[in-house]
Design a protein around this motif. Structure first.
Motif, PDB file in Angstrom:
ATOM      1  N   GLU A 154       0.817  -1.204   0.000  1.00  0.00           N
ATOM      2  CA  GLU A 154       0.000   0.000   0.000  1.00  0.00           C
ATOM      3  C   GLU A 154       0.856   1.261   0.000  1.00  0.00           C
ATOM      4  O   GLU A 154       0.524   2.241  -0.678  1.00  0.00           O
ATOM      5  CB  GLU A 154      -0.969   0.004   1.183  1.00  0.00           C
ATOM      6  CG  GLU A 154      -1.856   1.230   1.268  1.00  0.00           C
ATOM      7  CD  GLU A 154      -2.781   1.448   0.076  1.00  0.00           C
ATOM      8  OE1 GLU A 154      -3.309   2.573  -0.053  1.00  0.00           O
ATOM      9  OE2 GLU A 154      -2.986   0.528  -0.735  1.00  0.00           O
ATOM     10  N   SER A 155       1.968   1.249   0.721  1.00  0.00           N
ATOM     11  CA  SER A 155       2.826   2.438   0.772  1.00  0.00           C
ATOM     12  C   SER A 155       3.443   2.761  -0.584  1.00  0.00           C
ATOM     13  O   SER A 155       3.774   3.914  -0.861  1.00  0.00           O
ATOM     14  CB  SER A 155       3.927   2.258   1.829  1.00  0.00           C
ATOM     15  OG  SER A 155       4.902   1.341   1.392  1.00  0.00           O
ATOM     16  N   VAL A 156       3.558   1.753  -1.431  1.00  0.00           N
ATOM     17  CA  VAL A 156       4.121   1.958  -2.765  1.00  0.00           C
ATOM     18  C   VAL A 156       3.028   2.222  -3.807  1.00  0.00           C
ATOM     19  O   VAL A 156       3.139   3.133  -4.625  1.00  0.00           O
ATOM     20  CB  VAL A 156       4.970   0.732  -3.195  1.00  0.00           C
ATOM     21  CG1 VAL A 156       5.426   0.848  -4.632  1.00  0.00           C
ATOM     22  CG2 VAL A 156       6.160   0.561  -2.261  1.00  0.00           C
ATOM     23  N   LEU A 157       1.962   1.436  -3.770  1.00  0.00           N
ATOM     24  CA  LEU A 157       0.963   1.461  -4.836  1.00  0.00           C
ATOM     25  C   LEU A 157      -0.260   2.339  -4.563  1.00  0.00           C
ATOM     26  O   LEU A 157      -0.897   2.826  -5.492  1.00  0.00           O
ATOM     27  CB  LEU A 157       0.501   0.030  -5.144  1.00  0.00           C
ATOM     28  CG  LEU A 157       1.608  -0.915  -5.600  1.00  0.00           C
ATOM     29  CD1 LEU A 157       1.101  -2.347  -5.668  1.00  0.00           C
ATOM     30  CD2 LEU A 157       2.171  -0.469  -6.929  1.00  0.00           C
ATOM     31  N   HIS A 158      -0.634   2.479  -3.310  1.00  0.00           N
ATOM     32  CA  HIS A 158      -1.769   3.321  -2.899  1.00  0.00           C
ATOM     33  C   HIS A 158      -3.104   2.899  -3.532  1.00  0.00           C
ATOM     34  O   HIS A 158      -3.995   3.722  -3.728  1.00  0.00           O
ATOM     35  CB  HIS A 158      -1.508   4.799  -3.200  1.00  0.00           C
ATOM     36  CG  HIS A 158      -0.224   5.302  -2.642  1.00  0.00           C
ATOM     37  ND1 HIS A 158      -0.031   5.544  -1.299  1.00  0.00           N
ATOM     38  CD2 HIS A 158       0.960   5.574  -3.249  1.00  0.00           C
ATOM     39  CE1 HIS A 158       1.200   5.958  -1.103  1.00  0.00           C
ATOM     40  NE2 HIS A 158       1.829   5.975  -2.256  1.00  0.00           N
ATOM     41  N   LEU A 159      -3.248   1.623  -3.847  1.00  0.00           N
ATOM     42  CA  LEU A 159      -4.481   1.156  -4.478  1.00  0.00           C
ATOM     43  C   LEU A 159      -5.655   1.135  -3.510  1.00  0.00           C
ATOM     44  O   LEU A 159      -6.792   1.429  -3.905  1.00  0.00           O
ATOM     45  CB  LEU A 159      -4.271  -0.233  -5.089  1.00  0.00           C
ATOM     46  CG  LEU A 159      -3.247  -0.306  -6.219  1.00  0.00           C
ATOM     47  CD1 LEU A 159      -3.069  -1.737  -6.679  1.00  0.00           C
ATOM     48  CD2 LEU A 159      -3.639   0.598  -7.371  1.00  0.00           C
ATOM     49  N   ASP A 160      -5.413   0.824  -2.260  1.00  0.00           N
ATOM     50  CA  ASP A 160      -6.506   0.837  -1.284  1.00  0.00           C
ATOM     51  C   ASP A 160      -6.970   2.271  -1.047  1.00  0.00           C
ATOM     52  O   ASP A 160      -8.170   2.527  -0.919  1.00  0.00           O
ATOM     53  CB  ASP A 160      -6.064   0.175   0.023  1.00  0.00           C
ATOM     54  CG  ASP A 160      -7.237  -0.050   0.965  1.00  0.00           C
ATOM     55  OD1 ASP A 160      -8.275  -0.568   0.509  1.00  0.00           O
ATOM     56  OD2 ASP A 160      -7.111   0.277   2.156  1.00  0.00           O
ATOM     57  N   GLU A 161      -6.040   3.187  -1.021  1.00  0.00           N
ATOM     58  CA  GLU A 161      -6.386   4.604  -0.869  1.00  0.00           C
ATOM     59  C   GLU A 161      -7.276   5.057  -2.025  1.00  0.00           C
ATOM     60  O   GLU A 161      -8.279   5.750  -1.821  1.00  0.00           O
ATOM     61  CB  GLU A 161      -5.095   5.426  -0.854  1.00  0.00           C
ATOM     62  CG  GLU A 161      -5.262   6.908  -0.740  1.00  0.00           C
ATOM     63  CD  GLU A 161      -3.922   7.621  -0.806  1.00  0.00           C
ATOM     64  OE1 GLU A 161      -3.862   8.661  -1.479  1.00  0.00           O
ATOM     65  OE2 GLU A 161      -2.944   7.139  -0.203  1.00  0.00           O
ATOM     66  N   LYS A 162      -6.947   4.624  -3.230  1.00  0.00           N
ATOM     67  CA  LYS A 162      -7.749   4.983  -4.403  1.00  0.00           C
ATOM     68  C   LYS A 162      -9.119   4.310  -4.354  1.00  0.00           C
ATOM     69  O   LYS A 162     -10.134   4.906  -4.730  1.00  0.00           O
ATOM     70  CB  LYS A 162      -7.001   4.610  -5.675  1.00  0.00           C
ATOM     71  CG  LYS A 162      -5.785   5.486  -5.910  1.00  0.00           C
ATOM     72  CD  LYS A 162      -4.980   5.046  -7.106  1.00  0.00           C
ATOM     73  CE  LYS A 162      -3.866   6.025  -7.343  1.00  0.00           C
ATOM     74  NZ  LYS A 162      -2.561   5.491  -7.230  1.00  0.00           N
ATOM     75  N   ARG A 163      -9.166   3.068  -3.883  1.00  0.00           N
ATOM     76  CA  ARG A 163     -10.438   2.361  -3.728  1.00  0.00           C
ATOM     77  C   ARG A 163     -11.343   3.112  -2.755  1.00  0.00           C
ATOM     78  O   ARG A 163     -12.530   3.328  -3.015  1.00  0.00           O
ATOM     79  CB  ARG A 163     -10.184   0.923  -3.233  1.00  0.00           C
ATOM     80  CG  ARG A 163     -11.440   0.100  -3.009  1.00  0.00           C
ATOM     81  CD  ARG A 163     -11.108  -1.252  -2.375  1.00  0.00           C
ATOM     82  NE  ARG A 163     -10.547  -1.127  -1.042  1.00  0.00           N
ATOM     83  CZ  ARG A 163     -11.272  -1.036   0.076  1.00  0.00           C
ATOM     84  NH1 ARG A 163     -12.571  -1.059   0.027  1.00  0.00           N
ATOM     85  NH2 ARG A 163     -10.675  -0.924   1.250  1.00  0.00           N
TER      86      ARG A 163
END
Length: 112
Positions: free
Chosen positions: A66-75
């Motif tokens: 998550e710290s690299v990709l931030h996909l959960d943040e975008k979700r």
């Protein structure tokens, strides 16, 4: 504690398939099925400490993704926007959706 559990469940939803099969099984038993460390250890025939270590390692791995990709943040941003659909102007809603989708375009190659 509940907030942390929800956070980890979200990370499992997004990145769970990137864990090992054993890690994912343990995380699902602990976070989704609410089994105790002892129950998981008995079920998998491993020690309680091995279960705890697997959970700690998997949590660290999920947080690193998550710290690299931030996909959960975008979700989360997407679901927040959808939940506010009726409260904002249609034009603003469309602009915000387009912005989110443009951010996601660079991740099209990354299928989870």
């Amino acid at each position: 504690m509940l907030e942390e559990k929800q956070e980890i469940c979200g990370l499992i939803d997004v990145y769970g398939r990137l864990l090992t099969e054993k890690q994912l099984d343990i995380m699902e038993e602990y976070f989704y099925n609410d089994l105790s460390l002892s129950e998981i250890a008995e079920k998998l025939q491993i020690t309680k400490q091995a279960v705890k270590d697997a959970i700690d390692k998997a949590k660290h791995t999920l947080e690193k993704y998550e710290s690299v990709l931030h996909l959960d943040e975008k979700r989360k941003a997407f679901y927040k926007l959808v939940s506010c659909k009726e409260k904002i102007a249609k034009e603003e809603y469309i602009l915000q959706l387009e912005k989110l989708f443009k951010e996601w375009e660079k991740w099209q190659f990354f299928q989870i």
